[in-house]
Design an enzyme around this catalytic site. Structure first.
Site, PDB file in Angstrom:
ATOM      1  N   LYS A  93       0.746  -1.343  -0.249  1.00 48.01           N
ATOM      2  CA  LYS A  93       0.320   0.133  -0.266  1.00 48.01           C
ATOM      3  C   LYS A  93       0.756   1.586  -0.021  1.00 48.01           C
ATOM      4  O   LYS A  93       2.090   1.393   0.715  1.00 48.01           O
ATOM      5  CB  LYS A  93      -1.052  -0.260   1.659  1.00 48.01           C
ATOM      6  CG  LYS A  93      -1.868   0.649   1.235  1.00 48.01           C
ATOM      7  CD  LYS A  93      -3.083   1.089   2.521  1.00 48.01           C
ATOM      8  CE  LYS A  93      -3.714   1.885   3.048  1.00 48.01           C
ATOM      9  NZ  LYS A  93      -4.434   1.551   3.900  1.00 48.01           N
ATOM     10  N   SER A 147      -9.603   1.989   3.685  1.00 45.64           N
ATOM     11  CA  SER A 147      -8.982   2.456   2.595  1.00 45.64           C
ATOM     12  C   SER A 147      -7.589   1.545   1.486  1.00 45.64           C
ATOM     13  O   SER A 147      -6.962   1.874   0.611  1.00 45.64           O
ATOM     14  CB  SER A 147      -8.205   3.784   3.063  1.00 45.64           C
ATOM     15  OG  SER A 147      -7.067   3.095   4.180  1.00 45.64           O
ATOM     16  N   SER A 179      -9.542  -0.344   7.428  1.00 45.39           N
ATOM     17  CA  SER A 179      -9.244  -0.054   5.686  1.00 45.39           C
ATOM     18  C   SER A 179      -8.619  -1.318   5.820  1.00 45.39           C
ATOM     19  O   SER A 179      -8.526  -1.315   4.586  1.00 45.39           O
ATOM     20  CB  SER A 179      -8.175   1.163   6.137  1.00 45.39           C
ATOM     21  OG  SER A 179      -9.140   2.194   6.679  1.00 45.39           O
TER      22      SER A 179
END
Lengths: 63, 464
Positions: free
Chosen positions: B76, B151, B175
């Site tokens: 990420k 997210s 997330s």
């Protein structure tokens, strides 16, 4: 929403040093109103609460 | 056929699978699918292939380092990577090139993984899905018109579509578990302090967790094994020994007590029929395996969300205060306006939330006395269309994930079937601090006894 409410929210954000125009403050105000209901909830006594008030989360170990 | 990490690791160790071929297959899927899915904001096919060749040569010479050697993954884009831009999917950090890797990136590299690039995220792990950022938002492989959740949106999309076999996520209010739920994969938010957050761009430090996402529970256990451990330079890190997760993966649930928190998914935020069926069927399955299932009542989701979101907004504004004063227009609309809420909070508001947090921990521990796991939803149902996601959704019906960031307890989301729209539904299983081995064992037993892992998004089957 009232002009006063928009202005009050705008003032809170500006106090933090963040520029915020009236039009954008009006866009955010409904979300702020919802958040205020949560702030009210957090100030009500918790059901069954027995813990001592904490000043911070327990860094370094599980809460 | 897209292998799991466990399968690929065994084949690589037996020299029956070439890391170069495995990475090549993932890169081929990336080339074919990512123009639609936008899971990567910074793909690195050349670097990945060079790393795969180096890994293969080393493995042929020295044998494997472990089950992650030669496995294609990605990070990420809030995980700092030395010499590689790390932007948090934001204009604010365009051009930011860290000098060093995050600790978790270092640990996975030492285990032999091959990184295929940097993955999409909601802006700074909070603002999304947004269409006004330098990169588009990731889309759901089960139907690209639909939302991945966030997210860790790129990780969810990339794992579900087989572009990678596993990846990093972060979880401040859900997330990891949200994208795992909507993308039909597994994702665990471990105990607070279990894995280092050093050199991972923060959102809200008292709620931030790092953790893995993968196709299966077993793969998550392998990935967490390689990322867990004490880090003296992360103030939240806990000096607690890391157990061997693989050793207890087959332990099952016999004798365990599962607390079914019906009020959360039936009253506090009623879930879809398919999600409810998935939860009820899982409870029945675990009961048939020797677990006791009883109903538990914790504080309401509304109370957990009120507490968690006030803390998150206040801490996030503290992180972004300087940039919000200097260049607020560099943020996307969603991120900027959400941070404005944090700017408007007072110190007293924040302390009221922290006080309530301690009370919620005490009440939850009392409710879970004699109970090993809590079972509820991780999302209300299937993924909505990406253009129908409300800007202020987190202030609406209370979500299922924030509660366990507030508590700091380990929680895993696994696929629990499919809904009327053909997209995945999910369940969430939660344990008390440091009980990841039992949590993995229970979730793995469920996964092994169900059919959900045999079905991949149609778009990936075309390339299999």
């Amino acid at each position: 929403m009232t002009e006063t409410a928009v202005g009050a929210f705008q003032a809170r954000v500006r106090q933090a040093g963040v520029p915020l125009g009236e039009a954008e403050a009006a866009q955010i105000l409904p979300a702020w109103d919802k958040l205020v209901t949560w702030l009210d909830l957090l100030r009500q006594p918790a059901l069954g609460a027995e813990a001592e008030p904490a000043t911070t989360f327990s860094a370094g170990k599980a809460p | 056929m897209i292998p799991t990490i466990a399968e690929a690791g065994r084949l690589i160790a037996a020299r029956k699978l070439s890391p170069v071929e495995l990475v090549g297959a993932c890169l081929a899927r990336m080339e074919r699918l990512d123009g639609t899915l936008h899971a990567f904001i910074r793909p690195d096919p050349e670097g990945a292939m060079a790393a795969a060749k180096a890994a293969e040569a080393r493995i042929m010479r020295d044998g494997v380092r472990g089950p992650l050697d030669g496995i294609p993954i990605a990070h990420k884009d809030i995980y700092c990577t030395a010499g590689v831009p790390t932007t948090a999917h934001s204009k604010v950090l365009q051009g930011h090139v860290p000098a060093r890797d995050a600790v978790v990136v270092q640990k996975w590299a030492a285990a032999g993984v091959v990184s295929l690039g940097k993955l999409a995220t909601h802006e700074f792990a909070f603002g999304g899905p947004s269409f006004d950022l330098p990169w588009p938002p990731a889309r759901n492989p089960w139907n690209p018109e639909h939302f991945t959740a966030g997210s860790s949106s790129g990780t969810g999309a990339a794992v579900a579509s087989g572009m990678i076999l596993g990846g990093t996520g972060s979880d401040t209010g859900g997330s990891i578990r949200g994208p795992a739920a909507l993308c039909g994969i597994a994702g665990i938010k471990p105990t607070y302090g279990r894995a280092s957050r050093r050199d991972v761009l923060p959102l809200a430090q008292s709620l931030d967790h790092t953790g893995p996402m993968a196709w299966t529970v077993e793969d998550c256990s392998l990935l967490l094994q390689a990322m867990a451990g004490f880090d003296a330079l992360d103030p939240a890190s806990a000096d607690v020994a890391v157990p061997d997760y693989a050793a207890s993966l087959g332990a099952g649930v016999k004798g365990k007590v599962i607390g079914l928190a019906r009020h959360m998914h039936e009253r506090d935020n009623p879930v879809s029929a398919a999600t409810l069926k998935g939860i009820e069927d899982a409870a029945a399955l675990w009961r048939s395996m020797g677990a006791e299932v009883r109903e538990v009542v914790l504080p309401s989701l509304e109370e957990f969300n009120a507490c968690g979101w006030v803390i998150l907004l206040a801490e996030a504004f503290a992180v972004h205060e300087a940039w919000m004063r200097e260049k607020p227009q560099d943020y996307g609309l969603y991120m900027r306006q959400r941070l404005m809420l944090g700017a408007a909070l007072s110190a007293a508001d924040y302390m009221q939330a922290q006080k309530r947090r301690a009370e919620l921990v005490a009440r939850s521990l009392a409710a879970m006395q004699g109970v090993d796991f809590l079972l509820t939803a991780s999302a209300p149902g299937e993924a909505p269309k990406i253009d129908a996601v409300p800007q202020w959704g987190f202030l609406g019906a209370p979500g299922f994930t924030m509660a366990f960031n507030v508590l700091g307890w380990p929680a895993i989301s696994v696929c629990a079937g499919f809904g009327e729209g053909g997209l995945p539904v999910s369940l969430q299983l939660v344990a008390k601090p440091w009980q990841e081995p039992a949590l993995f064992a229970a979730a793995h037993a469920y996964e092994q006894a169900t059919e959900w892992r045999k079905r991949r998004p149609a778009m990936t089957e075309e390339t299999a």
